[in-house]
Structure formats: structure tokens, C-alpha cells
Design an enzyme around this catalytic site. Structure first.
Site, PDB file in Angstrom:
ATOM      1  N   CYS A 297      -4.773   2.025  -4.325  1.00 14.74           N
ATOM      2  CA  CYS A 297      -4.092   3.199  -3.751  1.00 14.74           C
ATOM      3  C   CYS A 297      -2.714   3.349  -4.707  1.00 14.74           C
ATOM      4  O   CYS A 297      -2.459   4.331  -4.857  1.00 14.74           O
ATOM      5  CB  CYS A 297      -3.701   2.825  -2.386  1.00 14.74           C
TER       6      CYS A 297
ATOM      7  N   HIS B 158       0.848  -1.232  -0.077  1.00 15.28           N
ATOM      8  CA  HIS B 158      -0.016   0.032   0.034  1.00 15.28           C
ATOM      9  C   HIS B 158       0.985   1.116   0.013  1.00 15.28           C
ATOM     10  O   HIS B 158       1.865   1.375   0.789  1.00 15.28           O
ATOM     11  CB  HIS B 158      -0.902  -0.164   1.253  1.00 15.28           C
TER      12      HIS B 158
END
Lengths: 184, 623
Positions: free
Chosen positions: A124, A54
Site C-alpha cells: 500500500c 498502512h
């Protein structure tokens, strides 16, 4: 003429699995196309994932990321994930904070609305990649952006795809990036 | 995605222009290169000469994107392109992508023409809900606020937002701005199940700290909350947004009627300041303040100026289709508050409020009743719709399960404050009356316009008879009938729609009982034996609502017999409250409340809540 200010742009990389992916991926992912990434210590036949990445962009002393709740921001390292597992220097940008926030708002209404979130296709890292290019012209490292395709190329990924598709990641601790003058 | 940064390699030091940025090939004749311009929203390709300046580039862009050049900010490789630079300086070659941000003229807006469309709709949709939300949330029913807040809270629960309160605000505003969304959410079975759970709603409402403050100041509200029937009614009504709007309209009309009563204006204002204002304030803080705050203050300054217009004679478009439960809820809240407080000895404010609010009943009965009767006869659908509305059924059910409550509401009218005796007599007859209402025959008969017409004719005949030959109708003082009907008909609580109709229908089978007409409704419309006489009698003699009643014993007994006969015809449809509250009754007994009847009534009224029942009992004992 005065030199325009340069603001450093950093990429914060978090491993959502906290090391588990590195340990378990060879076993879980079954046969991989290309074998382990690092190669070293790949006991199993499976593919080796170093982590479930992430990412977020840190610029102007703020961290920006995209999740199921849309574009959010927080102080650097301020999400529940804590400090990043690694930091990549993306470069520097002349884009001012104000301009950047405008840009983000615009993005948030068009390409990166909260409902546009998809764990595989539009996550993301997609956002981070986009923003990095906007700010500096560079992309983020490919091992991050290639992760979804890596997973989907395994039987494990294929089998679990419907389940994984419905997963939405939103690290708590951020606040939505809205209109520059505040919320609706 | 077109490559943009790769070829520019590591970002150059801040001096944008200056030495060899990219390949220094500056051909003699300008080559046309294709550069992609990418905004957050779109992407366009531009063919420009290679050696053009940024300024020229911007001009071409501004035409395509319909903005002015000074609104455009071009970014390439992390650098902001200044007008006097050239594309070559920054290394912009064929096939590369340049980023564009379009600024708006007034900075706070944030975006300009194209993006501002979306922004504009966002802001307008955010601002309009303010007005909508205030109008919707100024529900006379206190729980309207709570349920709305709870609803919005519910809907935002499902979202994984990092910022809960902000998201909740947004959701609320979006929710309230869009009736379709409201309807969708209402129809969501999960939401409905949540709404149908009075305990849950109560918890939600109590969880609001402002409500808690409010409750501390006005303990009657806590009693309201503790009454599951009222909660259920509220939730039913809240479920239907159109209903709520109708209710509010009705309430506004009722309040305007109220203003024209001497002394009513003050009572109204008092009612508002005591109860509604803090609640409005509490619940509307999120929505940007109480829009009526200034209104209230200005009206308080102009206390002496009463609205000079006479009572509003305009009938509501459909006074009964959505039950005028607004007034009923206003009176419900005040009535129950006074009821749960302590009989008639509640504080003067609420007492006056009750009186004032109930004046609405009698006043409303005049013009409203006329139009109502008209509509009833003209439009059978009206009655059917009204009766088949789900909330109506639930209201009736809850009333029938809670006869004490209905009694309270009906009997707290000005008529009966003058005559507590009548109150007592009417009280036991209420359950029978309410059971009648549940009878499907009743309902079907009510929707028969011809039947209604016949009943009305009979009633008129009776009225004529009463005036012409009073001796014939044994001492049936019109006041009684009127009083009863005035209240039965007046929008006293949910009894409103039931009032005249109840009496009307059961009247049908009781043909021979006709002559009893005017007093029939004395049995609070329950026997209905005087149903049709009720409305017109009351409407013709609205001023006699408080006429002294001196019913003779035998008449009253006769009526009671009729009531019981009718009640007997309809088997009770409820589980015996005694059975239901067996345990609570035992507890009350153990505590020293030996009056079983009173205990039972208290328990019924509070839906089995022992604490509330005890309070009721304690409140009623001294009187």
C-alpha cells in the site's frame, strides 16, 4: 485566466498493529542495526518500530489505497481500520478528479493490479508514494517506505519472511477502482 | 525512481507561471535537457530544449506515445502543465520526471490507445461472457443455473474482496467467458468435492432468493432438489462443460422436434412459461436479463402459427455420446415433478408437459434411432465412450439405486398412460434391468459392434416374422414391444442410452430366447431378451406407440420368468435398500404407513428423505 483549482492531498497513516509494534518490537525484533528510532525508552536491545504502517491517499474527498484486492476507494476513514492514526499533508494538486480516476484506472491495470500486491516490495505504501508523487511531486515520509527494509534487516524478519510474504492486506470497506464508466 | 518532486520543493501557489519558479537561469542557447515522462504504464526519456514550451514538449511526446497532443495531460509537482507554459516555468530540469496521463477521445472509454488495449479486452471479455453465460446458463437442467451460480460464488469466496457481489459478478463473467478457466475450476479437486456433495449444492441453490421464490411457485422443483440422485446426476453433468453444451444442443434439437407435433408447440410454450422462464429470469438477472423473454412474448403472440416444417430429421451429430440427458432432464424434471406430485393426477400443465415431452421420445426414436443404430454399428468407440463416461456410470448407479425413479420416468410415456396395467407389470422388472446394466459383461458386450449387428439382424428377423407369421409368436402385439421400446429407447430420463442397449446385450446370452424378441422389451428392456428387436421395431412402427396392448397372461408370466432368471444371474450389487432405510421404514410404520413395499419404494425414490417419501405415499394412495 482563472486559477486552476487546487485540491488538497492528504496522507492517512494507520498503524495496523494498533500500538503493539511500538511495545513489542524491541523484544521481538532482536538486534537492530540502528537501534531504536526515537531512542527514548528502548529497554530492549532490539530495533524499535513505531508501527506497522498502512497508508492511503485522500484527495477529492475520497480515500484511495492499494491492497490485495487492487486499488480501492472509500470515503475517508471508511475502512474497517477506522480513523487514521495520523494525517500528513502532502500538498495540493491541480489534477482533477476525472483525470485522477483515469490515472488510477491506468495504474490499476499496469503497475498496481491486485495480483501484484506484495507485503514487502509492492504494498500500500508503494502505491501511496507513487500517487503522491503524481499528484504533488512529493514523496511520503521515509519512515513509512523504509518499513519493509527495516523489518527484513532483522533476524526475525528474515526468518519469517516466507510467512510474511504470503500475507495480503486488504482493509475491508472499500470498493475497487475500475473503469470510469463503471465495472466490467 | 527518478526524482521529480524533490527539487521543486514546496508546491508553489496556484499561479503556475509567473515569478521565479525555478532557477531563473535562462541561457542564451537552449540547453538540451533530458526529461523523463512517466505514464502509469511506461516511462520514456525525452531530450528537449530547456526553454521549450509545453506545447512543443507535448508534440514530441505524442509522437512517441502515438497519441494526439490534446489527449496528453502533463502533470508536474501536482500541477497540470498548460500548453502555453514553458518547462522552465514549472521548474522542469534535467533528469526530472513528469507525469503523463493519456486521455481517450470519447471520455467514457476512460483510456486511449495504449491503455485502451487492456481496457478493450476487459470490456469485450466482459460483454462476451454475457452471451456465453446466457447460452451456458440456459441449461434445460434447472440445476445448471444453480450450480453455475454456486460455482462462481465458490470461486469468489476464495478472494478477499471488499465488494463481494461485484467481484462475484466479474468472476462469473470471466468464468463463463473462458472455457479453459471453467475447465480448470472444474478440475480443482476442492470444487469437485463440493460439487459431489448434493446437500451442499442444494443449500447453495436454495440460498439464492430468486430460486426460493421459484420454488414457492413451483413446488415440484423443491422435490427435484430433494432428490439426491438427480442432484448427483446434475452435478456430474455440470462438471463437464463440454457435456453441458452438448446437452443444450440436444435439448434445442429435441425442442424443435417437439414443435412439429400438433399441440406440441403449445405444450412446449406452456412448459417454457411455467417452468423455464421464471428460472431463466431468476438466474439471469445478473447476466442482464432473460434473452429469451422477447422470444417468448413474440411466440405467444404468434400462437396460431405453428412451425410448418416437418420434424427435424437431422440426426444429432452424436446423439448418444453425450447422453441426450437434456431431453431426459427436461423429461426428468417434468416427470419427476409429476411423479412427486401425485401419480398421474398432477396438474394438467405438467401432465401435458410430460406427454408432450415424451412425444419427443417416440419421435426422436424414429430418425434418431436410425442414425443411432448406424453409429452404434459403425463405431464401437461410441458405445465405449458413452458407457465409460463418468456421469453415465453415476447415472446408472443412481438409477439402479433408485428403481422407482427410473420406473416413473420410463412408465410415464404416452404408451403407458393408456395402459396402467402394463405400468404395474413393468415396474418390478426395472430393478432387474438396472442391475443388468451394471454388469460389466453387459457393458463390454455392448461395445462389440459385431454383437450389436447380430442382435439387430435377429431383431429384424423377428420383426419380419411377426408380420409374416404372427401366429408363431404368441400374441406379441407389436404395440407392446414398440410401446415399451418407444419409451425405453426414447430419451426418457437417463434410461435413454440404457434402453436399447440394455435389452440388446443381455440378449446375447439368451440366444434361444430370440423368438420372444418383440415382447422381450416388454420387460422394460430389462430382460433385454428382445433388445435388438426393440430399436428397429420401434423405429418401424413408431406410430403404434399407443396401440392397445392386450398381452395375454401367460406371455407376461413367461417374460417375467425370463426377467427373473436374468436378474438372478446377476447378483444384486446394492446394499439392500431395506437395510439402508430400516430406520426410516420404522418411522413410516409408526406414522401409519403400513404398506411396507410402498414405503420402501418411496424411500428409495427419495433417497431416504422421509418427508418426500411421505408426500409420495400420500400422493399415490388416492390413486
Amino acid at each position: 485566466m482563472e486559477p486552476p483549482n487546487l485540491y488538497p492531498v492528504k496522507l492517512y497513516v494507520y498503524d495496523l498493529s494498533k500500538g503493539l509494534a511500538r511495545r513489542l518490537s524491541p523484544i521481538m525484533l532482536g538486534e537492530g542495526a540502528g537501534g531504536g528510532r526515537e531512542g527514548a525508552g528502548t529497554a530492549g536491545r532490539g530495533k524499535q518500530l513505531e508501527g506497522i504502517w498502512h497508508t492511503s491517499i485522500v484527495v477529492h474527498k475520497d480515500e484511495f489505497f492499494f491492497g490485495s484486492g487492487g486499488i480501492s476507494s472509500c470515503p475517508p476513514g471508511g475502512t474497517l481500520l477506522g480513523p487514521p492514526d495520523s494525517v500528513v499533508d502532502v500538498g495540493s494538486t491541480e489534477v482533477t478528479e476525472e483525470l485522477f480516476l483515469e490515472y488510477l484506472s491506468s495504474l490499476g491495470e499496469s503497475l498496481f493490479r491486485s495480483e501484484a500486491y506484495n507485503l514487502f516490495e509492492h504494498n500500500c505504501n508503494t502505491f501511496t508514494n507513487e500517487v503522491a508523487q503524481f499528484l504533488t511531486g512529493r514523496k511520503i515520509p521515509s519512515y513509512i517506505t523504509d518499513l519493509p527494509s527495516e523489518i527484513l534487516s532483522t533476524p526475525f524478519g528474515q526468518a519469517l519472511r516466507p510467512l510474511l510474504d504470503s500475507i495480503q492486506i486488504q482493509p475491508p470497506g472499500g470498493s475497487p477502482v475500475g473503469r470510469p464508466n463503471g465495472q466490467s | 525512481m527518478a526524482e521529480n518532486g524533490e527539487s521543486s520543493g514546496p508546491p508553489r501557489p496556484s499561479r503556475g507561471p509567473a515569478a521565479a519558479q525555478g532557477p531563473a537561469s535562462a541561457p542564451a542557447e537552449p540547453k538540451i535537457i533530458k526529461v523523463t515522462v512517466k505514464t502509469p504504464k511506461e516511462k520514456e526519456e525525452f531530450a528537449v530544449p530547456e526553454n521549450s514550451s509545453v506545447q512543443q514538449f507535448k508534440e514530441a511526446i505524442s509522437k512517441r506515445f502515438k497519441s494526439q497532443t490534446d489527449q496528453l495531460v502533463l502533470i508536474f509537482a501536482g500541477k497540470i502543465l498548460k500548453d502555453q507554459d514553458t518547462l522552465i516555468q514549472h521548474g522542469i530540469h534535467d533528469g526530472l520526471t513528469v507525469h503523463l496521463v493519456i486521455k481517450s477521445q470519447n471520455r467514457p472509454q476512460g483510456q486511449s490507445t495504449q491503455p485502451s488495449n487492456a481496457a478493450g479486452t476487459n470490456t469485450t471479455s466482459a460483454s462476451t461472457p454475457r452471451s456465453n453465460s446466457t447460452s451456458i446458463s440456459t441449461n434445460s437442467n434447472p440445476f445448471g443455473l444453480g450450480s453455475l451460480g454456486g460455482l462462481a460464488g465458490l470461486s469468489s469466496l476464495g478472494l478477499s474482496s471488499t465488494n463481494f457481489s461485484e467481484l462475484q459478478n466479474q468472476m462469473q463473467q470471466q468464468l463463463l467467458s473462458s472455457p479453459e478457466m471453467m475447465i480448470q475450476i472444474m478440475e480443482n479437486p476442492f470444487v469437485q468435492s463440493m460439487l459431489s456433495n448434493p446437500d451442499l449444492m442444494r443449500q447453495l441453490i436454495m440460498a439464492n432468493p430468486q430460486m426460493q421464490q421459484l420454488i414457492q411457485r413451483n413446488p415440484e422443483i423443491s422435490h427435484l432438489l430433494n432428490n439426491p440422485d438427480i442432484m448427483r446426476q446434475t452435478l456430474e453433468i455440470a462438471r463437464n462443460p463440454a457435456m453441458m453444451q452438448e446437452m443444450m444442443r440436444n435439448q434445442d434439437l429435441a425442442l424443435s422436434n417437439l414443435e412439429s407435433i400438433p399441440g406440441g408447440y403449445n405444450a412446449l410454450r406452456r412448459m417454457y412459461t411455467d417452468i423455464q422462464e421464471p428460472m431463466l429470469n431468476a438466474a439471469q438477472e445478473q447476466f442482464g436479463g432473460n434473452p429469451f423473454a422477447s422470444v417468448g412474448s413474440s411466440s405467444s403472440s404468434g400462437e396460431g402459427t405453428q412451425p410448418s416444417r416437418t420434424e427435424n430429421r437431422d440426426p444429432l451429430p452424436n446423439p448418444w455420446a453425450p447422453p441426450p440427458a437434456t431431453q431426459s432432464s427436461a423429461t426428468t424434471s417434468t416427470t419427476t415433478s409429476s411423479g412427486s406430485g401425485s401419480g398421474s393426477s398432477s396438474n394438467s400443465a405438467t401432465g401435458n408437459t410430460v406427454a408432450a415431452a415424451n412425444y419427443v421420445a417416440s419421435i426422436f426414436s424414429t430418425p434418431g434411432m436410425q442414425s443411432l443404430l448406424q453409429q452404434i454399428t459403425e463405431n464401437p468407440q461410441l458405445i465405449q465412450n458413452m458407457l465409460s463416461a463418468p456421469y453415465m456410470r453415476s447415472m446408472m448407479q443412481s438409477l439402479s439405486q433408485n428403481p422407482d425413479l427410473a420406473a416413473q420416468m420410463m412408465l410415464n410415456s404416452p404408451v403407458f398412460t393408456a395402459n396402467p396395467q402394463l405400468q404395474e407389470q413393468m415396474r418390478p422388472q426395472l430393478p432387474a434391468f438396472l442391475q443388468q446394466m451394471q454388469n460389466p459383461d453387459t457393458l463390454s458386450a455392448m461395445s462389440n459392434p459385431r454383437a450389436m449387428q447380430a442382435l439387430m439382424q435377429i431383431q429384424q428377423g423377428l420383426q419380419t416374422l411377426a408380420t409374416e407369421a404372427p401366429g408363431l409368436i404368441p400374441s406379441f402385439t407389436p404395440g407392446v414391444g414398440v410401446g415399451v421400446l418407444g419409451t425405453a429407447i426414447g430419451p426418457v430420463g437417463p434410461v435413454t442410452p440404457i434402453g436399447p442397449i440394455g435389452p440388446i446385450v443381455p440378449f446375447t446370452p439368451i440366444g434361444p430366447i430370440g423368438p420372444i424378441g418383440p415382447t422381450g422389451p416388454a420387460g422394460p428392456g430389462s430382460t433385454g431378451s428382445g433388445g435388438p428387436p426393440g430399436p428397429t421395431v420401434s423405429s418401424s412402427t413408431p406410430n403404434e406407440t399407443t396401440s392397445p396392448t392386450s398381452e395375454s397372461g401367460p406371455n407376461q408370466q413367461f417374460i417375467q420368468q425370463m426377467v427373473q432368471a436374468l436378474a438372478g444371474a446377476n447378483p444384486p450389487q446394492l446394499p439392500n435398500p431395506e437395510v439402508r432405510f430400516q430406520q426410516q421404514l420404522e418411522q413410516l410404520n409408526a406414522m401409519g404407513f403400513l404398506n411396507r413395499e410402498a414405503n420402501l419404494q418411496a424411500l428409495i425414490a427419495t433417497g431416504g428423505d422421509i418427508n418426500a417419501a411421505i408426500e409420495r405415499l400420500l400422493g399415490s394412495q388416492p390413486s
